[in-house]
Design a protein around this motif. Structure first.
Motif, PDB file in Angstrom:
ATOM      1  N   GLU A  42      25.352  68.657  17.552  1.00  0.00           N
ATOM      2  CA  GLU A  42      26.013  68.119  18.743  1.00  0.00           C
ATOM      3  C   GLU A  42      25.746  66.616  18.811  1.00  0.00           C
ATOM      4  OE1 GLU A  42      27.286  70.070  21.424  1.00  0.00           O
ATOM      5  OE2 GLU A  42      26.762  72.057  20.665  1.00  0.00           O
ATOM      6  N   ARG A  43      26.726  65.878  19.251  1.00  0.00           N
ATOM      7  CA  ARG A  43      26.548  64.431  19.357  1.00  0.00           C
ATOM      8  C   ARG A  43      25.365  64.089  20.263  1.00  0.00           C
ATOM      9  NH1 ARG A  43      28.736  59.598  21.853  1.00  0.00           N
ATOM     10  NH2 ARG A  43      29.508  60.826  23.586  1.00  0.00           N
ATOM     11  N   MET A  92      36.616  65.240  15.439  1.00  0.00           N
ATOM     12  CA  MET A  92      35.741  66.399  15.632  1.00  0.00           C
ATOM     13  C   MET A  92      36.113  67.105  16.929  1.00  0.00           C
ATOM     14  SD  MET A  92      32.130  64.714  16.688  1.00  0.00           S
ATOM     15  CE  MET A  92      32.067  63.385  17.871  1.00  0.00           C
ATOM     16  N   GLN A  93      35.815  68.374  16.936  1.00  0.00           N
ATOM     17  CA  GLN A  93      36.123  69.183  18.108  1.00  0.00           C
ATOM     18  C   GLN A  93      34.870  69.324  18.970  1.00  0.00           C
ATOM     19  OE1 GLN A  93      39.198  70.163  18.757  1.00  0.00           O
ATOM     20  NE2 GLN A  93      39.934  69.336  16.827  1.00  0.00           N
ATOM     21  N   ASP A  94      35.020  69.232  20.262  1.00  0.00           N
ATOM     22  CA  ASP A  94      33.960  69.531  21.229  1.00  0.00           C
ATOM     23  C   ASP A  94      32.703  68.692  21.020  1.00  0.00           C
ATOM     24  OD1 ASP A  94      35.676  71.515  22.133  1.00  0.00           O
ATOM     25  OD2 ASP A  94      34.853  72.970  20.709  1.00  0.00           O
ATOM     26  N   ILE A 124      30.642  60.266  15.963  1.00  0.00           N
ATOM     27  CA  ILE A 124      29.473  60.337  15.089  1.00  0.00           C
ATOM     28  C   ILE A 124      29.842  59.693  13.762  1.00  0.00           C
ATOM     29  CG2 ILE A 124      27.834  61.843  13.902  1.00  0.00           C
ATOM     30  CD1 ILE A 124      28.403  64.006  15.953  1.00  0.00           C
ATOM     31  N   LEU A 125      28.963  58.784  13.310  1.00  0.00           N
ATOM     32  CA  LEU A 125      29.156  58.181  11.997  1.00  0.00           C
ATOM     33  C   LEU A 125      28.255  58.925  11.014  1.00  0.00           C
ATOM     34  CD1 LEU A 125      30.435  55.911  10.305  1.00  0.00           C
ATOM     35  CD2 LEU A 125      28.458  54.503  10.894  1.00  0.00           C
ATOM     36  N   VAL A 126      28.847  59.514  10.004  1.00  0.00           N
ATOM     37  CA  VAL A 126      28.112  60.331   9.045  1.00  0.00           C
ATOM     38  C   VAL A 126      28.108  59.642   7.696  1.00  0.00           C
ATOM     39  CG1 VAL A 126      27.973  62.585   7.922  1.00  0.00           C
ATOM     40  CG2 VAL A 126      29.004  62.389  10.192  1.00  0.00           C
ATOM     41  N   SER A 127      26.900  59.401   7.139  1.00  0.00           N
ATOM     42  CA  SER A 127      26.842  59.054   5.731  1.00  0.00           C
ATOM     43  C   SER A 127      26.127  60.194   5.037  1.00  0.00           C
ATOM     44  CB  SER A 127      26.090  57.751   5.464  1.00  0.00           C
ATOM     45  OG  SER A 127      25.883  57.054   6.637  1.00  0.00           O
ATOM     46  N   THR A 176      35.558  60.962  15.329  1.00  0.00           N
ATOM     47  CA  THR A 176      35.795  60.555  16.702  1.00  0.00           C
ATOM     48  C   THR A 176      36.117  61.782  17.539  1.00  0.00           C
ATOM     49  OG1 THR A 176      38.144  60.263  16.297  1.00  0.00           O
ATOM     50  CG2 THR A 176      36.742  58.365  15.917  1.00  0.00           C
ATOM     51  N   GLY A 177      35.946  61.649  18.827  1.00  0.00           N
ATOM     52  CA  GLY A 177      36.352  62.719  19.727  1.00  0.00           C
ATOM     53  C   GLY A 177      37.870  62.847  19.723  1.00  0.00           C
ATOM     54  N   ALA A 178      38.350  64.033  20.016  1.00  0.00           N
ATOM     55  CA  ALA A 178      39.792  64.285  19.921  1.00  0.00           C
ATOM     56  C   ALA A 178      40.583  63.356  20.844  1.00  0.00           C
ATOM     57  CB  ALA A 178      40.083  65.743  20.255  1.00  0.00           C
ATOM     58  N   SER A 179      40.035  63.053  22.012  1.00  0.00           N
ATOM     59  CA  SER A 179      40.809  62.254  22.962  1.00  0.00           C
ATOM     60  C   SER A 179      40.999  60.821  22.452  1.00  0.00           C
ATOM     61  CB  SER A 179      40.109  62.231  24.320  1.00  0.00           C
ATOM     62  OG  SER A 179      38.793  61.765  24.162  1.00  0.00           O
ATOM     63  N   GLU A 180      39.924  60.231  21.896  1.00  0.00           N
ATOM     64  CA  GLU A 180      40.051  58.871  21.371  1.00  0.00           C
ATOM     65  C   GLU A 180      41.039  58.821  20.220  1.00  0.00           C
ATOM     66  OE1 GLU A 180      37.180  60.226  21.993  1.00  0.00           O
ATOM     67  OE2 GLU A 180      36.194  58.941  23.463  1.00  0.00           O
TER      68      GLU A 180
END
Ligand SMILES: [Zn+2]
Ligand SMILES: [Zn+2]
Length: 169
Positions: free
Chosen positions: A4-5, A106-108, A49-52, A83-87
């Motif tokens: 979770e973020r 990403m979802q939720d 969330i930035l994932v490397s 990014t969140g779905a809304s953005e």
């Protein structure tokens, strides 16, 4: 593994990964696949969330030319901004991110790292694996492995108009 973020501390989160992705439906892509070693670094961004991440494994696949099993190291590293779905639906986050970075939705407000790893391993598999660059493959006529031995098909198969020439040589 779901992250979770809100679980990501401000200094970021490092994860060594031991959970094997589910390979159901794609097992035919290899004869065997070693356990995937992966590590992730997650950063909490204002809107995502930035994932490397990086991973390595070894796949045993069939050579695309001679069909002999060949062991191929598979590894990659990647950076993806989720990014969140809304953005994302507004399109701003996508347009603002660096061109060399992948952007996904990403979802939720949470990420499935197992699924992320699965996708990246699949994307990194060679499309036409070769046991060696100069693999000579199988004879299209008799099926013999031309790396191990040679056959006479090519000689017999020559252009009949050239046969008189070959006899002269
Ligand atoms: Zn080969
Ligand atoms: Zn042959």
């Amino acid at each position: 593994m779901l992250v979770e973020r809100s679980q990501i501390p401000s200094e970021g989160l490092d994860l060594e990964f031991f959970e094997e992705p589910c390979w159901e439906g794609v097992e035919g892509l290899w004869l065997s696949l070693a356990p995937v070693e992966a590590s992730f670094h997650l950063e909490r961004e204002a809107d995502g969330i930035l994932v490397s991440g990086a991973f390595k494994t070894t796949a045993v696949v069939l050579c695309g030319r001679c069909s002999e099993p060949v062991s191929i190291p598979v590894s990659d590293s990647f950076t993806i901004l989720y990014t969140g779905a809304s953005e994302a639906s507004r399109g701003e986050a996508v347009e603002l991110s660096a061109a060399d970075m992948d952007v996904d939705v990403m979802q939720d407000d949470r990420l499935d790292l197992t699924e992320l790893l699965r996708e990246n391993v699949l994307l990194s598999l060679p499309l036409q694996p070769l046991c060696r660059a100069e693999c000579r493959g199988l004879c299209p006529h008799c099926g013999i492995n031309l790396n191990e031995t040679s056959c006479r098909c090519r000689v017999q198969d020559g252009d009949p108009r050239l046969l008189p020439l070959q006899q002269l040589l």
